[in-house]
Design an enzyme around this catalytic site. Sequence first.
Site, PDB file in Angstrom:
ATOM      1  N   LYS A   1       0.846  -1.193   0.000  1.00 22.82           N
ATOM      2  CA  LYS A   1       0.000   0.000   0.000  1.00 22.82           C
ATOM      3  C   LYS A   1       0.885   1.248   0.000  1.00 22.82           C
ATOM      4  O   LYS A   1       1.841   1.342   0.782  1.00 22.82           O
ATOM      5  CB  LYS A   1      -0.875  -0.038   1.266  1.00 22.82           C
ATOM      6  CG  LYS A   1      -1.818   1.128   1.437  1.00 22.82           C
ATOM      7  CD  LYS A   1      -2.573   0.958   2.763  1.00 22.82           C
ATOM      8  CE  LYS A   1      -3.641   2.005   2.953  1.00 22.82           C
ATOM      9  NZ  LYS A   1      -4.421   1.767   4.182  1.00 22.82           N
TER      10      LYS A   1
ATOM     11  N   SER B   1      -9.029   1.944   2.685  1.00 21.33           N
ATOM     12  CA  SER B   1      -8.068   2.689   1.894  1.00 21.33           C
ATOM     13  C   SER B   1      -7.038   1.806   1.195  1.00 21.33           C
ATOM     14  O   SER B   1      -6.340   2.264   0.299  1.00 21.33           O
ATOM     15  CB  SER B   1      -7.351   3.695   2.789  1.00 21.33           C
ATOM     16  OG  SER B   1      -6.713   3.048   3.883  1.00 21.33           O
TER      17      SER B   1
ATOM     18  N   SER C   1      -9.956  -0.716   6.494  1.00 21.99           N
ATOM     19  CA  SER C   1      -9.175  -0.450   5.274  1.00 21.99           C
ATOM     20  C   SER C   1      -8.449  -1.659   4.709  1.00 21.99           C
ATOM     21  O   SER C   1      -7.962  -1.611   3.587  1.00 21.99           O
ATOM     22  CB  SER C   1      -8.159   0.665   5.535  1.00 21.99           C
ATOM     23  OG  SER C   1      -8.825   1.890   5.662  1.00 21.99           O
TER      24      SER C   1
END
Length: 440
Positions: free
Chosen positions: A39, A114, A138
């Site tokens: 990420k 996210s 997330s």
Amino acid sequence: RFEEALQEARQVDKLLSEGPGDDYLEEKFPFLGVPITVKEAFSLHGMPNTSGLVSRRNVIATSDATVVSRLKQAGAIPLGVTNCSELCMWYESSNRVYGRTNNPYDLQRIVGGSSGGEGGVLAAACSVIGVGSDIGGSIRMPAFFNGVFGHKPTTGVVPNDGQFPNAQGVRTSFLCTGPMCRYAEDLEPMLRVMAGPGVNKLKLDEKVSLEKIKFHCMDHDGGSIFVSPVDKEILQAQKKVVEHLESELGVQVQRVAIHKMKYSFQIWSAMMSSKDSDGQEAQLFTDLLGDHGKPVWPLWELMKWLVGMSSHTLPAIALGLTEKVMKLNPGGNAKLVSMGKSLQEEMEALLGPDGVLLYPSHPTVAPRHHSPICMPFNFAYTAIFNVLGLPVTQCPLGLSSEGLPLGIQLVAASYNDHLTLAVARYLEKAFGGWVLPGKV
């Protein structure tokens, strides 16, 4: 970083040809040569680390986040970084730096957030394993929307260092870094490497007897006015899991109705904005948006956004406005924080040393682009477990009639991650796990 990755792969080939012995290599480098993605909110040396913030467009990481470093030391080869929502605080991965990430099962749908880019590349078979983080779902929402596995560990076990934004104050107890992958068997070895010495707090070496687990099931949150009703197909998938566990394992799945879950969104919001034990205030999202510059004025940004002049996304601006409103009711917030503490005690008592709760991952399958703005609080289904500090594994359960991933959350008491991981491995065998996009 494909060129560097190929170079590192050649070094692995060389190491294998020199042959120090498979057992030695497996113990020292459990992920030797395994491609991995990270990420973009995490530092990966030489790669961008913007978290979707335009003012950080030129920020390049000069070091590795702790978990990234540990996975590299275990032999994993990073291919690159993946998209997230602006400042990791929204459940659609779209920002003004990289644009929007589309769901591999339907390009008109979101990947979640996210850690949405991570969910998308894993589902699309670009990468095998990935690093995500989770303060409101997330890891689990993208894993659910993209039909892969994601694990939010017990709070405080895996280090969060080296990501932007990192949690401060009370939020350090809610943010979790964890593994995402296509195959359930990869979750535990990833967790061991990512946790490092912290893994001793978990019981990963304990053998799990599935027949001895006390299973509980809750179909929905009790009907919160802020959240969509749970889709029929998600409820049907959960029902099939219950029926399978009862018929194949001979267990009795206990239906429960935990009244306080109806206030999940309010509890999460209040606890996220509460002071920590030292009286330190939670960091304001508007300060983070300014990124060490002047705090952003959300109302002014909204005016600019309406005429196409803001460098921020609408969800980020809306969150800034919501934060201002939350500050107006300190008394109500204190009551909700107290309700959260009481819910935590209730959950720990219910689950105990051998309990697993089955709970929907989200009220709907992957929504269409932009539609989350109409139902902004649906993430409450995952968020509540962040403030409760419980370990949760998101497990895929095949595809819906529209060809979109279905799934379920498996929840255990603190430090009982081994239970949810074992159930995820079992359900993967029973329901097929990840399905290649476009296969149907």
